[in-house]
Design a protein around this motif. Sequence first.
Motif: not given
Ligand SMILES: [Mg+2]
Length: 303
Positions: A57-59, A187-190
């Motif tokens: 996901k982050t990638t 937004f990455d797991e904000p």
């Molecule tokens: Mg991640």
Amino acid sequence: MSDPAEKSHEVANPEMPLVHAVNVMKSFHDNQVLKGIDMDVHKGQVICLLGPSGSGKTTFLRCINQLETIDGGRIWVDGELMGYKDRDGTLYRLDNKAIAAQRREIGMVFQRFNLFPHKTTLENIMEAPMQVKGEKKAQARERANALLARVGLLDKPYAYPSQLSGGQQQRVAIARAMAMSPKLMLFDEPTSALDPELVGEVLAVMRELAKEGTTMIVVTHEMSFAREVADRVVFMDGGVVVEQGDPKSVIDNPQHPRTKSFLHRIEAKPQAVEHVPESLEEAILAEQRLQELPEEHYLQGDE
Ligand SMILES: [Mg+2]
Ligand SMILES: Nc1ncnc2c1ncn2[C@@H]1O[C@H](COP(=O)(O)OP(=O)(O)OP(=O)(O)O)[C@@H](O)[C@H]1O
């Protein structure tokens, strides 16, 4: 990177969604992390990206704004091919300046509030518009104040990050990203680094942004947010999109066994909020009420 077989996809057209990702691939050494991700996000849409740890996901978010190079496929944002120039089907990496210009159009909010620690709230928000866009101080300040009002922090312009709660810091981070008037917010797991009672206020701000028509891709484990705010939920596992669709159908009636088992695990954990507050005021009031309760009240509530 050359891939003539993809030629038919090359040309940006006015019908193209705001984000148009086609067959995106990314490896770290021999670990293939993204195995051909397709994703379309239309202007004003909110997409929630779900998936187990390590699913990519982050990638994927980092590939969208070119914090990572990609090994295959293409990503367009607002009709612009991200990171590369296409000459007859052969892709050439853009220079750093051109990539920085593309990145400016995309706001990103991370799990950890990475504000500048030695700058005040106002300075954090004014920094990029002044340094990067050359905005005049007065203009940057006016905009920063308007953004502070939107994230409910008009009373904290001169506070340093260490003087703010995690929820307040994350709201400053959102205001800072919005100060560049991005076309897209990632937004990455904000909320995942926040104490549970501070999650609601950040989700409320994100809900407001969504209502105002901000295009957003949100990696989150907050199912109430995905259910109430997302236009579409995308479930990733092992570097592929396993299932996607309307939030209620994917979350309440998943089809794929991997989606089922992931949601089962997520929903077994306590969620920070059962319902995303309709407004920031509502979230802050709820938080204050929670803080006023004596401790034994919490314990009874948990039983
Ligand atoms: Mg991640
Ligand atoms: N810079 C890097 N160098 C090497 N491997 C990396 C790098 N960044 C990510 N990876 C690997 O890529 C895979 C996917 O990581 P990613 O951070 O995208 O997953 P994720 O879905 O965001 O997970 P999480 O839910 O834990 O945040 C993992 O196996 C990770 O170890």
